[in-house]
Design a protein around this motif. Sequence first.
Motif, short mmCIF file in Angstrom:
data_model
loop_
_atom_site.label_atom_id
_atom_site.label_comp_id
_atom_site.label_asym_id
_atom_site.label_seq_id
_atom_site.Cartn_x
_atom_site.Cartn_y
_atom_site.Cartn_z
N PHE A 1 -5.31 10.84 -21.41
CA PHE A 1 -4.96 9.70 -22.25
C PHE A 1 -3.71 8.98 -21.76
O PHE A 1 -3.64 7.76 -21.72
N TYR A 2 -2.68 9.76 -21.36
CA TYR A 2 -1.43 9.12 -20.92
C TYR A 2 -1.64 8.33 -19.65
O TYR A 2 -1.09 7.25 -19.46
N GLY A 3 -2.46 8.86 -18.76
CA GLY A 3 -2.80 8.13 -17.54
C GLY A 3 -3.51 6.84 -17.87
O GLY A 3 -3.29 5.81 -17.22
N LEU A 4 -4.34 6.88 -18.89
CA LEU A 4 -5.07 5.68 -19.32
C LEU A 4 -4.09 4.62 -19.81
O LEU A 4 -4.21 3.43 -19.47
N GLY A 9 0.82 -1.21 0.00
CA GLY A 9 0.00 0.00 0.00
C GLY A 9 0.85 1.25 0.00
O GLY A 9 0.64 2.18 -0.81
N ILE A 10 1.83 1.29 0.89
CA ILE A 10 2.70 2.47 0.95
C ILE A 10 3.46 2.61 -0.37
O ILE A 10 3.62 3.72 -0.91
N ALA A 11 3.95 1.49 -0.89
CA ALA A 11 4.69 1.55 -2.16
C ALA A 11 3.80 2.11 -3.26
O ALA A 11 4.26 2.87 -4.13
N THR A 12 2.53 1.73 -3.23
CA THR A 12 1.63 2.22 -4.26
C THR A 12 1.41 3.72 -4.14
O THR A 12 1.34 4.43 -5.15
N VAL A 13 1.31 4.20 -2.90
CA VAL A 13 1.16 5.65 -2.72
C VAL A 13 2.39 6.36 -3.27
O VAL A 13 2.30 7.37 -3.98
N LYS A 14 3.57 5.82 -2.95
CA LYS A 14 4.80 6.43 -3.46
C LYS A 14 4.82 6.40 -4.99
O LYS A 14 5.14 7.41 -5.65
N ALA A 15 4.46 5.26 -5.56
CA ALA A 15 4.45 5.15 -7.01
C ALA A 15 3.47 6.13 -7.62
O ALA A 15 3.75 6.75 -8.66
N ALA A 16 2.33 6.30 -6.96
CA ALA A 16 1.33 7.24 -7.48
C ALA A 16 1.89 8.66 -7.46
O ALA A 16 1.69 9.43 -8.40
N PHE A 26 3.18 13.37 -10.29
CA PHE A 26 3.89 14.64 -10.28
C PHE A 26 5.21 14.62 -11.02
O PHE A 26 5.47 15.46 -11.86
N PHE A 27 6.05 13.63 -10.70
CA PHE A 27 7.32 13.59 -11.43
C PHE A 27 7.10 13.26 -12.89
O PHE A 27 7.75 13.80 -13.78
N MET A 28 6.18 12.31 -13.14
CA MET A 28 5.94 11.91 -14.53
C MET A 28 4.84 12.73 -15.17
O MET A 28 4.45 12.45 -16.30
N HIS A 29 4.32 13.71 -14.44
CA HIS A 29 3.49 14.72 -15.07
C HIS A 29 2.05 14.29 -15.35
O HIS A 29 1.29 15.06 -15.95
N LEU A 30 1.66 13.10 -14.92
CA LEU A 30 0.34 12.62 -15.32
C LEU A 30 -0.79 13.50 -14.79
O LEU A 30 -1.86 13.58 -15.40
#
Lengths: 621, 282, 114
Positions: free
Chosen positions: C76-79, C54-61, C66-70
């Motif tokens: 569309f890119y998020g999709l 769960g924590i890893a997923t929050v970090k990945a999100a 933000f870093f990957m700009h989604l």
Amino acid sequence: MVTEVTEPRPVARSTPPDYLHDGRGIWSWLFTLDHKRIGVMYLVGILTSLLLGGVFALLIRTHLAIPALVHQPGQATSTAGSAAVVVGPSQPVPANTSTGQDAAAQMVAESEAATAASTVQPTPPRYLLTPKEYNRAFTLHGAIMIFLVIIPGIPAALGNFVLPLMLGAKDVAFPRLNLMSFHLWLIGLVFFLVVLFTGGLDTGWTFYTPYSTTTDTRVTTAVVGAFILGFSSIFTGINFIATVHFLRPRGMSWFRMPLFVWSLYATAIIQVLATPVLGITLLLIALEKNLGLGIFDPKLGGDPVLFQHFFWFYSHPAVYIMILPGMGIISELISTFSRKHIFGYRFIAFSSVAIAILGFLVWGHHMFTSGQSRLASMIFSALTFSVSIPSAIKVFNWLATMYKGRISLQTPMCYALAFILLFGIGGLTGLFLGALATDVHLHDTYFVVAHFHYVMFGGTLVAFLGGLHYWWPKMTGKMYNDTLGRLGALLIFLGLNLTFFPQFVLGSRGMPRRYFDYSSLLDRHPEFAGLNLMSTAGAYLTAIGLIVAAVCLLGSLWWGRKAPPNPWGSASLEWRCPSPPPKENFLSPPVITPAFDPYDLDQVVYDPETQGYWVRQTAIT
Amino acid sequence: MTMATHSVEVPEQHHPTGEHDHHAGEHPAYLAHHFDSMAQQFAAGKLGMWIFLVTEILFFGGLFCAYAVYRANHPEVFVYAHHFLDKNLGALNTAILIFSSFTMAWAVRAAQLGQQQTLRLCLITTLLCAGAFLGVKYVEYRQKWEHGLLWAGWYHPHVTNAEHHGDAAPKPSSPATAPTAVQATTSGQTPEPTTAATAGEHSEYPGEPRLAGVFFSIYFCMTGLHALHVVGGMIAITWLLIRAFQGVFGPEYYGPVDYVGLYWHLVDMIWIYLFPLLYLIH
Amino acid sequence: MTSQQVNQAHHAGGHVVPGHVLVAVFIALLVLTALTVAATWVDLGPGNLFVAIGIATVKAALVALFFMHLRYDHPFYGLVFTLAILFLALFLGLTLVDVRQTFPEVQAALENPV
């Protein structure tokens, strides 16, 4: 005319050179960024690989005719030779119906028993090939055909050429990536040639563990080659998706694209999602074989069935990579040669995407007898039926397109009609295999072999040939002799049926696949002899048909008349540029009006002067 | 009847290939010939990179699947074997990578704003962080190698001397000196986990389970493949750095920085999952 | 997305992530890393795994948004990204179902070799 030449004589402002002549020399081809040249190079490479794979096919079929010819009824049966997967007992082993019980231990016990058994077996009879050679022959036939011919096949050889033209674009999104795709394909070819010349491969194209990680044939070289070919496929997929999203000119909306583009797009989605899993699987085989990784080895805590999950997660969607572009071609051919708008455009378009997605849900149907759990097998069997629905939608739409059309039986249409029958048979027999109860009996028999050859050869390759004959004038600027082309199509159609239909009968009566010798079965099943002979005869007939088609196409390069821009009367954009097109594709960027419809064949008019067609510019309201 | 016109291409004044004078004033230097605008080129490149990341996710996904399968079936192996991974080094590496992701994102920002110095600084920092990450990995790997904690086929745990660091030396269950395909304890026929003789100061890890090598197979596969991707990223960032020193990037053209950035963030994301899954198994 | 939409979405320069956002995300990631390490000191049984993921997923999100700009890009890119995760989940899920089903039988066979 200048009397004093201070600069080269100005060339008359006329059409630019076509892409074949724009730049000379081998380097201008090998390092081109022109999608059309890349497509042509792919075509040459793929057809050469087809020839190589076909030679192996003839070798196999010739070998398999001999037991039928030499067997005397009642003769003491010779022991069956080894199959690719090590089998303990010497008589044919029925498909493994175990539900997982003893799976791992059985593997271990069987491999040890087989090693012992093989030392006391008498030497197998020698027909054309030794057992080892036979294993190598069918493995290389499969691996070459799948990894080098059919998977790149239509997208690489035809898609590369046609996709930007159909969209009205100047090139694909990433021309350098496209070139890299081709170079990777060449490197993959080299790896497989190395395998061929340094001892071959005998695991079957499926590389099942534990045999693939313990045999001493060229497994590592082959998996590295396949890995590289996987990247070639991935890069093509990336390119096509980006091209369809961003290189459509103004006016070319999603639903004004030809259906071939939709099919290439759906194929590209599969390519990028599935191929990486193959990549990691191949990498793991190499690591397991060379470093004893242990992931698939029960003795080290691994699980051979896990390998099959990994492998088939790619390889099932892979078959949709093979067939979807073929279906796209058929949509084009049926519409053009019925002189009628395609029926159910949106249904066909969405069914392509549906097949792509549903294809990911069914991989376990290759593993019903592998030790997969009952629960998983039932789930996969139920899901498998769902994939047939979008395929059927397409077939019905094609038939509806033909209904009340003005059908013209030129060569591409002959291939398209052959496709519908052959794919129909192949697809329907897939239902037998998708149903869990029947598959248990049919798995690893010739029924499976017949099924996939009907869909891959009768489906994809026939569609490929149809597309090749369709776009040949555009690619080469030459028209071929239609009679000869139709003869080739007919011979191939007859040959395919003669080759593979008997194999359905063989399989349903119990003849296992990948067997070097079936003479021990002939006393109980004397019909196997005749069926195998028919199959071999069909193989040769098919080969003759392919030769006729090759002569037809290659002959046109020397003797064909010049092709008009639109010889067949289609309304899609690739026919609006000269045949062959210039490097920039269109002399001026095509203007796509709201009335544009690539299947609006009412706007297409025959011009007897050029023996071609042209498209009326529809009024803008 | 309306006048029908041929819609076959009519030859006209043709610009020789390679010239795009019609974009004279605002023609960007880095616009490829088949794109109509920088925006189109940027969007296409971005999508291309995102799809490539999709393939990377599926690629690593296979290994995550293997992890899930083995952990589900052999939890005792994972609980036992993770003792040999140093949580602190893992956390340090995580922090390093997160910081490098931060500097990479800042580099993209700098490129967008035309801040050449900042861009170069950020890229260099990212590179250094990546190098540090690999350095820590090297330390870890070397420790594993010295103790014979390798993948299943070469798994031969032993102590080099009476060391007792954070990644405490493993209990010698079978002091094999050479890599053997199958350990003495894993003959495949005796499933009981061997309770190897406790050797005094190494008694805190009783009962090395059979098949402990499986954990290390997965560990080396996942972290090794990840490390290879870090190396690939470093090569890409170096290429960016060279171009950054040439002053190529700016508000009009920062695509490559963005794309490499996306790749780098994915590498970070994969480690974000690897860290708890491998190092923090309770 | 058509080329026209693209042109509208990406004028010269594009969206620039504010500096303070980047810093905030960075700090959050470090805090979450510390949190996930700390969580191993608490015994939740099987819950530990879910907390860690769960924590890893929050970090990945955070990294993705933000870093990957989604967060700022066309959805569309998020999709595209989500689709990859979904297919991965499909692969893992079905394989795990099968492997967990067969495991007891395999174990039994290993313990009682024929």
